[in-house]
Structures are given as C-alpha cells and as structure tokens.
Design an enzyme around this catalytic site. Structure first.
Site, PDB file in Angstrom:
ATOM      1  N   ASP A  68       0.863  -1.186   0.000  1.00 50.88           N
ATOM      2  CA  ASP A  68       0.000   0.000   0.000  1.00 50.88           C
ATOM      3  C   ASP A  68       0.894   1.229   0.000  1.00 50.88           C
ATOM      4  O   ASP A  68       1.956   1.238   0.634  1.00 50.88           O
ATOM      5  CB  ASP A  68      -0.892  -0.018   1.259  1.00 50.88           C
ATOM      6  CG  ASP A  68      -2.136   0.835   1.095  1.00 50.88           C
ATOM      7  OD1 ASP A  68      -3.240   0.278   1.166  1.00 50.88           O
ATOM      8  OD2 ASP A  68      -1.999   2.064   0.899  1.00 50.88           O
ATOM      9  N   THR A 117     -12.129   2.774  -5.018  1.00 48.23           N
ATOM     10  CA  THR A 117     -12.751   3.307  -6.239  1.00 48.23           C
ATOM     11  C   THR A 117     -13.933   4.190  -5.842  1.00 48.23           C
ATOM     12  O   THR A 117     -15.083   3.839  -6.069  1.00 48.23           O
ATOM     13  CB  THR A 117     -13.267   2.151  -7.129  1.00 48.23           C
ATOM     14  OG1 THR A 117     -14.038   1.265  -6.307  1.00 48.23           O
ATOM     15  CG2 THR A 117     -12.151   1.381  -7.773  1.00 48.23           C
ATOM     16  N   LYS A 168     -21.597  -8.029  -9.522  1.00 50.15           N
ATOM     17  CA  LYS A 168     -21.229  -7.398  -8.251  1.00 50.15           C
ATOM     18  C   LYS A 168     -22.111  -6.166  -8.000  1.00 50.15           C
ATOM     19  O   LYS A 168     -22.655  -5.974  -6.911  1.00 50.15           O
ATOM     20  CB  LYS A 168     -19.742  -7.017  -8.302  1.00 50.15           C
ATOM     21  CG  LYS A 168     -19.271  -6.094  -7.227  1.00 50.15           C
ATOM     22  CD  LYS A 168     -19.134  -6.788  -5.887  1.00 50.15           C
ATOM     23  CE  LYS A 168     -18.887  -5.779  -4.809  1.00 50.15           C
ATOM     24  NZ  LYS A 168     -18.266  -6.244  -3.634  1.00 50.15           N
ATOM     25  N   ALA A 183     -25.779  -7.382  -7.362  1.00 49.59           N
ATOM     26  CA  ALA A 183     -25.984  -8.013  -6.048  1.00 49.59           C
ATOM     27  C   ALA A 183     -26.146  -6.916  -4.993  1.00 49.59           C
ATOM     28  O   ALA A 183     -27.075  -6.951  -4.172  1.00 49.59           O
ATOM     29  CB  ALA A 183     -24.804  -8.920  -5.695  1.00 49.59           C
ATOM     30  N   ALA A 209     -27.001  -3.777  -5.501  1.00 45.48           N
ATOM     31  CA  ALA A 209     -28.205  -2.983  -5.767  1.00 45.48           C
ATOM     32  C   ALA A 209     -29.448  -3.714  -5.248  1.00 45.48           C
ATOM     33  O   ALA A 209     -30.338  -3.104  -4.652  1.00 45.48           O
ATOM     34  CB  ALA A 209     -28.329  -2.717  -7.268  1.00 45.48           C
ATOM     35  N   PHE A 210     -29.506  -5.032  -5.432  1.00 50.68           N
ATOM     36  CA  PHE A 210     -30.662  -5.802  -4.940  1.00 50.68           C
ATOM     37  C   PHE A 210     -30.734  -5.778  -3.413  1.00 50.68           C
ATOM     38  O   PHE A 210     -31.809  -5.661  -2.836  1.00 50.68           O
ATOM     39  CB  PHE A 210     -30.591  -7.254  -5.435  1.00 50.68           C
ATOM     40  CG  PHE A 210     -31.293  -7.470  -6.742  1.00 50.68           C
ATOM     41  CD1 PHE A 210     -30.956  -6.717  -7.859  1.00 50.68           C
ATOM     42  CD2 PHE A 210     -32.296  -8.415  -6.870  1.00 50.68           C
ATOM     43  CE1 PHE A 210     -31.593  -6.905  -9.074  1.00 50.68           C
ATOM     44  CE2 PHE A 210     -32.949  -8.606  -8.083  1.00 50.68           C
ATOM     45  CZ  PHE A 210     -32.599  -7.863  -9.186  1.00 50.68           C
ATOM     46  N   CYS A 213     -20.016   0.464  -0.363  1.00 49.54           N
ATOM     47  CA  CYS A 213     -20.427  -0.151  -1.635  1.00 49.54           C
ATOM     48  C   CYS A 213     -21.804   0.229  -2.166  1.00 49.54           C
ATOM     49  O   CYS A 213     -21.943   0.546  -3.342  1.00 49.54           O
ATOM     50  CB  CYS A 213     -20.380  -1.670  -1.502  1.00 49.54           C
ATOM     51  SG  CYS A 213     -18.714  -2.302  -1.465  1.00 49.54           S
ATOM     52  N   LYS A 256     -22.321   3.733  -3.830  1.00 51.37           N
ATOM     53  CA  LYS A 256     -21.397   3.867  -4.966  1.00 51.37           C
ATOM     54  C   LYS A 256     -21.816   2.963  -6.125  1.00 51.37           C
ATOM     55  O   LYS A 256     -21.820   3.381  -7.283  1.00 51.37           O
ATOM     56  CB  LYS A 256     -19.992   3.493  -4.472  1.00 51.37           C
ATOM     57  CG  LYS A 256     -18.912   3.645  -5.492  1.00 51.37           C
ATOM     58  CD  LYS A 256     -17.574   3.233  -4.927  1.00 51.37           C
ATOM     59  CE  LYS A 256     -17.507   1.729  -4.760  1.00 51.37           C
ATOM     60  NZ  LYS A 256     -16.216   1.270  -4.223  1.00 51.37           N
TER      61      LYS A 256
HETATM   62  C1  UDX Z   1     -22.133  -4.957   1.306  1.00 52.94           C
HETATM   63  C2  UDX Z   1     -22.554  -6.328   0.754  1.00 52.94           C
HETATM   64  O1  UDX Z   1     -23.360  -7.014   1.720  1.00 52.94           O
HETATM   65  C3  UDX Z   1     -21.320  -7.139   0.393  1.00 52.94           C
HETATM   66  O2  UDX Z   1     -21.697  -8.373  -0.195  1.00 52.94           O
HETATM   67  C4  UDX Z   1     -20.460  -6.346  -0.574  1.00 52.94           C
HETATM   68  O3  UDX Z   1     -19.278  -7.041  -0.888  1.00 52.94           O
HETATM   69  C5  UDX Z   1     -20.102  -4.982   0.006  1.00 52.94           C
HETATM   70  O4  UDX Z   1     -21.293  -4.285   0.379  1.00 52.94           O
HETATM   71  P1  UDX Z   1     -21.267  -4.042   3.660  1.00 52.94           P
HETATM   72  O5  UDX Z   1     -21.504  -2.695   3.073  1.00 52.94           O
HETATM   73  O6  UDX Z   1     -19.957  -4.314   4.303  1.00 52.94           O
HETATM   74  O7  UDX Z   1     -21.449  -5.174   2.534  1.00 52.94           O
HETATM   75  O8  UDX Z   1     -22.388  -4.343   4.766  1.00 52.94           O
HETATM   76  P2  UDX Z   1     -23.901  -4.874   4.754  1.00 52.94           P
HETATM   77  O9  UDX Z   1     -24.033  -5.878   5.824  1.00 52.94           O
HETATM   78  O10 UDX Z   1     -24.363  -5.270   3.415  1.00 52.94           O
HETATM   79  O11 UDX Z   1     -24.704  -3.574   5.245  1.00 52.94           O
HETATM   80  C6  UDX Z   1     -24.822  -2.403   4.442  1.00 52.94           C
HETATM   81  C7  UDX Z   1     -25.743  -1.402   5.105  1.00 52.94           C
HETATM   82  O12 UDX Z   1     -27.094  -1.864   5.104  1.00 52.94           O
HETATM   83  C8  UDX Z   1     -25.399  -1.138   6.579  1.00 52.94           C
HETATM   84  O13 UDX Z   1     -25.505   0.252   6.823  1.00 52.94           O
HETATM   85  C9  UDX Z   1     -26.468  -1.905   7.337  1.00 52.94           C
HETATM   86  O14 UDX Z   1     -26.729  -1.390   8.605  1.00 52.94           O
HETATM   87  C10 UDX Z   1     -27.656  -1.756   6.399  1.00 52.94           C
HETATM   88  N1  UDX Z   1     -28.676  -2.814   6.572  1.00 52.94           N
HETATM   89  C11 UDX Z   1     -28.368  -4.114   6.292  1.00 52.94           C
HETATM   90  C12 UDX Z   1     -29.956  -2.463   6.978  1.00 52.94           C
HETATM   91  O15 UDX Z   1     -30.255  -1.289   7.220  1.00 52.94           O
HETATM   92  N2  UDX Z   1     -30.895  -3.456   7.091  1.00 52.94           N
HETATM   93  C13 UDX Z   1     -30.638  -4.770   6.830  1.00 52.94           C
HETATM   94  O16 UDX Z   1     -31.548  -5.601   6.938  1.00 52.94           O
HETATM   95  C14 UDX Z   1     -29.327  -5.106   6.413  1.00 52.94           C
HETATM   96  P1  ADP Z   2     -11.632  -0.978   0.260  1.00 54.32           P
HETATM   97  O1  ADP Z   2     -12.795  -0.882   1.214  1.00 54.32           O
HETATM   98  O2  ADP Z   2     -12.079  -1.147  -1.176  1.00 54.32           O
HETATM   99  O3  ADP Z   2     -10.613  -2.008   0.668  1.00 54.32           O
HETATM  100  P2  ADP Z   2      -9.881   1.122   1.265  1.00 54.32           P
HETATM  101  O4  ADP Z   2      -9.927   2.592   1.005  1.00 54.32           O
HETATM  102  O5  ADP Z   2     -10.091   0.619   2.646  1.00 54.32           O
HETATM  103  O6  ADP Z   2     -10.919   0.468   0.244  1.00 54.32           O
HETATM  104  O7  ADP Z   2      -8.465   0.542   0.781  1.00 54.32           O
HETATM  105  C1  ADP Z   2      -7.847   0.822  -0.433  1.00 54.32           C
HETATM  106  C2  ADP Z   2      -6.336   0.974  -0.189  1.00 54.32           C
HETATM  107  O8  ADP Z   2      -5.678   1.041  -1.472  1.00 54.32           O
HETATM  108  C3  ADP Z   2      -5.920   2.259   0.557  1.00 54.32           C
HETATM  109  O9  ADP Z   2      -5.215   1.910   1.734  1.00 54.32           O
HETATM  110  C4  ADP Z   2      -5.015   3.007  -0.454  1.00 54.32           C
HETATM  111  O10 ADP Z   2      -3.908   3.660   0.163  1.00 54.32           O
HETATM  112  C5  ADP Z   2      -4.520   1.873  -1.352  1.00 54.32           C
HETATM  113  N1  ADP Z   2      -4.080   2.307  -2.675  1.00 54.32           N
HETATM  114  C6  ADP Z   2      -4.727   3.108  -3.555  1.00 54.32           C
HETATM  115  N2  ADP Z   2      -4.006   3.250  -4.692  1.00 54.32           N
HETATM  116  C7  ADP Z   2      -2.867   2.518  -4.546  1.00 54.32           C
HETATM  117  C8  ADP Z   2      -1.713   2.245  -5.381  1.00 54.32           C
HETATM  118  N3  ADP Z   2      -1.610   2.748  -6.605  1.00 54.32           N
HETATM  119  N4  ADP Z   2      -0.719   1.458  -4.875  1.00 54.32           N
HETATM  120  C9  ADP Z   2      -0.843   0.919  -3.628  1.00 54.32           C
HETATM  121  N5  ADP Z   2      -1.891   1.140  -2.811  1.00 54.32           N
HETATM  122  C10 ADP Z   2      -2.894   1.914  -3.245  1.00 54.32           C
END
Ligand code: UDX
Ligand code: ADP
Length: 468
Positions: A36, A94, A225, A228, A230-231, A281, A284
């Site tokens: 990193d 991203t 991805k 999934a 979005a759903f 996620c 975004k």
């Molecule tokens: C999500 C997807 O679940 C995962 O598969 C993908 O790789 C990344 O995005 P994450 O964002 O880490 O994972 O957490 P997730 O458990 O999905 O929760 C997302 C948000 O939805 C949280 O703010 C959570 O509190 C909320 N949530 C979840 C609700 O409000 N109600 C629910 O029933 C479930």
């Molecule tokens: P995610 O939740 O997708 O893992 P994070 O922001 O937690 O996202 O982690 C992404 C990491 O990638 C950061 O620690 C950032 O410093 C690193 N990063 C971004 N661009 C580069 C690069 N060109 N080379 C090495 N590390 C990088």
C-alpha cells in the site's frame, strides 16, 4: 502451466487486508505480499499491538497473529513485490468521482489506472491480474488496454511480460468479513483465459467446494457485483419505506418483516428497517448503475435505481426531523447522545454511515452531540464533522466523543441509537434514566434496545416502524 507461488495484493484496506489474511491462512504454500502507498496504514498492519490494526474485523487479529511474517507480509515495496508476483490482486479504492465527466455517479478509476501502470512497468513474465475492487463494468477492459499499450511502447523493462486480467469480485460484508471469506455463498471468476481462470480456481479450491466456484464472462462478473449490491440495497429501501407506513397505520415493521420473510420466495435476510444503508459499496454501486443505464439511454432503468437511493436519504432526513419534532420542535442548546457512529456494528468503518447525515442535521439545529462508539476513533469523527464546529452561544465545540455510555448520556435530553452494537442490547436503563435530563427520550432506529426494560422507566421510547 506453472503453479502460483508468489502473490501480491495492491491495497491494504477493508477488502485487501482481510482477503489476503484468509488466503494466507488457507494456502500456507503461497507467499503473499500486501502493498500500500499509505505508509501509516502499513505501519499499523505491522504493529505488534494487534489492537492497533488499521481495521477492526472480528477474527482478523487471530489470523494476522498466526500468518504475519510467515507467509503474509505488509509493506510499501510496490515495485519489488509486483515484479516477484505471478498473481496480482487489485484491491484499491474506487470512490465516486467528485468532478469531471460522470461526477457524482461514475467511479473514480484513477487509483486503478495508477495500479495498472505500475504493473505494466514492473511485472515480469506471465502475470495474472485479478480485480477485486468494486468496479463499474468494463474496467477490466481498461486495465487490459493500459497493460497492452505499455507493452507495445516497448521501452519498459518488462519485455517478457504477458498479462491476463480476471474479474473476481468480493462479496464480503464488513463485520462478518472473515466468516464470509471462509464460507462464501459463491466465488465468481470472470475472464476468457482458461489457464488463468484455472490457476485462480486452484487457489480457491484449497477451501471452497468446486460447485461454489462460478465462471462467467468478464462483463457478467463485473455487473453481477453491482447488481448483487443494488438488490440488497433495494430490499433495505423497500423495508424502510414500509417502516414509515407502519408508524402511520399501527402496523409493526418487525411483525411485517417476519411475516414476509417467512415466504421462501422473499427470504428473511436484509429486511431490518433502520436509519438507511451506509458503507462503501451500496451507494457507490447504485450510482454506477444509474450512470451506466443513462449512458446506454435507459432513462427508466436509471430512474428506477435512483429511487432506491432517494428512499435512503429520505429515511435519514425523516428520522432527523421526527426526532426534532418530538423534542418540542427545537433541539437548540439541547444535548443529544449518539449511540454508534459506524455504518453498522462490528466495524470501525464510517464510510457513508447514516450517522453522518443525521448528526449534521442535528448540528445544524444548534444542539450539542455526545457521541459514543466502541470502535470509531475521535480522529475519524473529526475528519467528518470537523473540529472547529462551534456553538455560536457558548463558543465551544458542539460535538464530543465520549469513552463510555455513562459519560455520553449525562444530562442528555435524548439518546439516538444509530448502530446496532451488541452492547446497546443490554443496558441498565434505570441508571441511564437517572442521569438524563427529563423528559428523556430514546430513539431506537435499529430496534435493538430492550423495550420491556425501557418501559419500566419513564423514558419515552420511539422505535423505527412501530407506532405508539
Ligand atoms: C455490502 C454487501 O453485503 C457485500 O456483499 C459487498 O461485498 C459490500 O457491500 P457491507 O456494506 O460491508 O457489505 O455491509 P452490509 O451488511 O451489506 O450492510 C450495508 C448497510 O445496510 C449497513 O448500513 C447496514 O446497517 C444496512 N442494513 C443491512 C440495513 O439497514 N438493514 C438490513 O436488513 C441489512
Ligand atoms: P476498500 O474498502 O475497497 O478495501 P480502502 O480505502 O479501505 O478500500 O483501501 C484501499 C487501499 O488502497 C488504501 O489503503 C489506499 O492507500 C490503497 N491504494 C490506492 N491506490 C494505490 C496504489 N496505486 N498502490 C498501492 N496502494 C494503493
């Protein structure tokens, strides 16, 4: 076809860190280097005090302790480790673009691009690039074209390099990442190079049954991805819209979600009403989906997905407004205790947390916030709410991060539960009530507090989706 021995992962964040930790644990024959550019983050990954790891994830410390400096290494030596690797995972951030074409919707691929350029410059021999970051469709194509154009340029050191790009999206959810990585519902590998696919499949086969490994073309993999997520987000917006209807009609959202979730066609997961979804996620990915749909002239499709986001903002603002209304229409000068700042429990991540918008709404009304979260640091909250956020009357900072629940409720007019931390389930409400200013309120946006215990006190309780 040669076997993979050396793996490099670019990006030591919420995806790269836990994913490589589990990979190292399940594949002791691999040597894995996570690199990193953020040196502070790397230092934290190497800290002897495991409580200082840059991300909090249940079960992670144990694996890091076992594997770190055995077959799992964290460093900033990007060049050396790219050169050595036969397989390179890209796990960089991203975020949504803030300016230029597609601002506010499209993903900012500058970190992906810089990774591709580094790989093009330093990689040697046949190298498989695996994209792990959440990406809008057709990113693999961009990576390929950067790699190939640099090869054609013929002036780099990597005359013998040959690349293959695979999409292997990550489906882990924060807070349950280790278990999700060990027991995934499926592994998705998108690509067209059978040799590369086989090599990645061989790695996963060390702990995952073959029939869970799904192979698709690269675009299906990338799009799956986004879809999934979005759903899942759509289910949350649906149940949050129903929560408001329940509050008006006298229905109870807990009963409704149980009743509909028992229908196997609907299923019981992701039906918890709350303050809206957060995390890096969902928003975004839906923004990406809207952008792609508009790009292809599918306005109705874009509008459909946009409504999932609209309900999410609406729920956060609806909750903020009703709290102010219940507190006699004004919170100026009042103290509001915030229980939980992370976007969900069991993580220290605050990205897109509903707490951000809700806290800002409150601060705009001139109140003082007493924030308690077991894992989010004060420094993190400063970066979001600012450190010079002053109350105009008292000239004091109008939010504070407290270390205990007791400190966070002292003299508070209301408690707003925003994250479903386990410790909020078993609170001695008698003690809490005695410390609060009266009339005291609890706004439980996650429906996790013990209603029976609260009702033994004179605290007023509001729960999302439940009419009083
Ligand atoms: C999500 C997807 O679940 C995962 O598969 C993908 O790789 C990344 O995005 P994450 O964002 O880490 O994972 O957490 P997730 O458990 O999905 O929760 C997302 C948000 O939805 C949280 O703010 C959570 O509190 C909320 N949530 C979840 C609700 O409000 N109600 C629910 O029933 C479930
Ligand atoms: P995610 O939740 O997708 O893992 P994070 O922001 O937690 O996202 O982690 C992404 C990491 O990638 C950061 O620690 C950032 O410093 C690193 N990063 C971004 N661009 C580069 C690069 N060109 N080379 C090495 N590390 C990088």
């Amino acid at each position: 076809m040669k076997k993979i021995k050396n793996v490099c992962c670019i990006g030591a964040g919420y995806v790269g860190g836990p994913t490589m930790a589990v990979l190292a644990d399940k594949c002791p024959h691999l040597e894995i280097h996570v690199v990193d550019i953020n040196k502070t983050r790397i230092k934290a990954w190497n800290d002897n005090d495991l409580s200082k790891l840059p991300i909090f994830e249940p079960g992670l410390e144990k694996i890091i302790k076992k594997r770190r400096n055995h077959n799992l290494f964290f460093s900033s030596e990007v060049k050396k480790n790219i050169r050595k690797a036969e397989m390179i995972f890209i796990s960089v951030n991203t975020p949504t673009k803030t300016k230029g074409i597609g601002a506010g919707f499209a993903s900012d691929l500058r970190w992906i691009e810089s990774c591709a350029r580094q790989i093009a410059e330093y990689a040697e021999g046949y190298t498989i690039i695996v994209e792990k970051s959440t990406l809008p469709v057709r990113t693999a194509e961009k990576i390929k074209s950067i790699l190939n154009s640099s090869l054609k340029a013929n002036n780099s050191q990597n005359i013998n390099a040959q690349f293959s790009v695979l999409s292997n999206p990550e489906f882990l959810a924060e807070g349950t990442a280790i278990n999700d990585l060990i027991n995934p519902d499926r592994i998705l590998i998108g690509g067209d190079d059978d040799d590369a696919i086989k090599l990645l499949e061989d790695i996963y086969s060390n702990w995952i049954e073959k029939d869970k490994i799904l192979k698709t073309n690269i675009w299906s993999s990338e799009l799956s991805k986004l879809i999934a997520n979005a759903f899942l987000a759509q289910r949350i917006s649906s149940i949050n819209s129903v929560s408001a209807l329940c509050e008006k009609t006298g229905a109870n959202v807990l009963e409704v979600s149980k009743a509909i979730g028992m229908d196997k066609r609907i299923g019981e997961k992701f039906l918890n009403a709350g303050p809206g979804f957060g995390g890096s996620c969902f928003k975004k990915d839906i923004l990406n989906l809207i952008y792609i749909s508009e790009f292809y002239g599918l306005k109705e499709v874009a509008d459909y997905w946009k409504s999932v986001l609209d309900i999410n903002y609406w729920q956060q603002n609806r909750i903020s407004s009703l709290i102010i209304e219940k507190l006699f229409g004004t919170i100026a000068g009042k103290k509001i205790s915030i229980f939980g700042f992370a976007f969900k429990s069991n993580t220290n991540d605050t990205r897109e947390s509903p707490a951000i918008n809700i806290c800002k709404n409150f601060l705009n009304e001139g109140c003082e916030l007493l924030i308690y979260d077991p894992k989010v640091t004060e420094q993190e909250i400063v970066s979001i709410l600012g450190s010079n956020n002053l109350n105009l009357d008292t000239n004091k900072r109008n939010w504070h991060k407290l270390d205990t629940i007791i400190e966070a409720v002292t003299n508070a007019d209301a408690i707003v539960v925003l994250t479903e931390w386990e410790e909020f389930k078993n609170i001695n409400w008698d003690i809490i009530y005695s410390l609060m200013r009266k009339p005291a309120w609890i706004f439980d946006t996650r429906n996790i507090c013990n209603k029976e215990e609260i009702e033994k006190t004179d605290i007023n309780l509001w729960q999302v989706g439940i009419s009083k």
